[in-house]
Design a protein around this motif. Structure first.
Motif, PDB file in Angstrom:
ATOM      1  N   ASP A  14      32.734  -3.478   6.133  1.00 31.63           N
ATOM      2  CA  ASP A  14      32.034  -4.042   6.353  1.00 31.63           C
ATOM      3  C   ASP A  14      30.518  -3.738   6.082  1.00 31.63           C
ATOM      4  N   GLU A  80      19.594  -7.742   7.811  1.00 35.57           N
ATOM      5  CA  GLU A  80      19.930  -8.887   9.595  1.00 35.57           C
ATOM      6  C   GLU A  80      21.181  -9.674   8.878  1.00 35.57           C
ATOM      7  N   THR A  81      20.777 -10.229   7.712  1.00 30.56           N
ATOM      8  CA  THR A  81      21.099 -11.869   7.408  1.00 30.56           C
ATOM      9  C   THR A  81      22.459 -10.922   7.344  1.00 30.56           C
ATOM     10  N   LEU A  82      23.186 -10.169   6.189  1.00 31.18           N
ATOM     11  CA  LEU A  82      24.660 -10.100   6.337  1.00 31.18           C
ATOM     12  C   LEU A  82      25.001  -9.185   7.461  1.00 31.18           C
ATOM     13  N   PHE A  84      24.198 -10.430  10.630  1.00 29.41           N
ATOM     14  CA  PHE A  84      24.486 -11.472  11.373  1.00 29.41           C
ATOM     15  C   PHE A  84      25.731 -12.296  10.560  1.00 29.41           C
ATOM     16  N   ASP A  85      26.144 -12.578   9.664  1.00 31.30           N
ATOM     17  CA  ASP A  85      26.848 -13.096   9.187  1.00 31.30           C
ATOM     18  C   ASP A  85      28.518 -12.048   8.821  1.00 31.30           C
ATOM     19  N   LEU A  86      28.466 -10.940   9.211  1.00 32.25           N
ATOM     20  CA  LEU A  86      29.837 -10.460   9.592  1.00 32.25           C
ATOM     21  C   LEU A  86      30.016 -10.035  10.695  1.00 32.25           C
ATOM     22  N   ASP A  87      29.299 -10.398  11.433  1.00 34.53           N
ATOM     23  CA  ASP A  87      29.309 -10.031  12.985  1.00 34.53           C
ATOM     24  C   ASP A  87      29.127  -8.519  13.729  1.00 34.53           C
TER      25      ASP A  87
END
Length: 97
Positions: A14, A80-82, A84-87
């Motif tokens: 991640d 922030e977008t990535l 969120f997608d990666l939890d």
């Protein structure tokens, strides 16, 4: 030039994805993962050793130099977008300077 520090939870994969994203953004020249300087206080003889609540995701810290506020906003939105997608959890700290 300002420095943005990010603390985040996640696996090494991640963090590598976040670092690759940061290096792909226009205007970003310096991205550095800071080593974990805190000693881990896990006592192998402790009654809580090996419990599942002690084996959470790893904590990482990354420093990024940004040339201006607009690039800093773009960086923050992309991370922030990535995340969120990666939890992942991400905390930002900006040092003006």
């Amino acid at each position: 030039m300002a420095m943005i520090k990010m603390r985040m939870t996640g696996s090494q994969d991640d963090i590598r994805m976040i670092s690759n994203l940061l290096q792909s953004l226009d205007g970003i020249e310096h991205v550095e993962e800071i080593g974990d300087l805190m000693p881990h206080m896990d006592d192998p003889d402790s009654s809580s050793a090996g419990l599942s609540d002690l084996s959470g995701p790893d904590m990482h810290e990354i420093e990024v130099d940004v040339p201006n506020a607009a690039t800093g906003r773009k960086l923050r939105e992309a991370v922030e977008t990535l995340a969120f997608d990666l939890d992942m959890l991400v905390e930002f700290e900006q040092d003006e300077g």
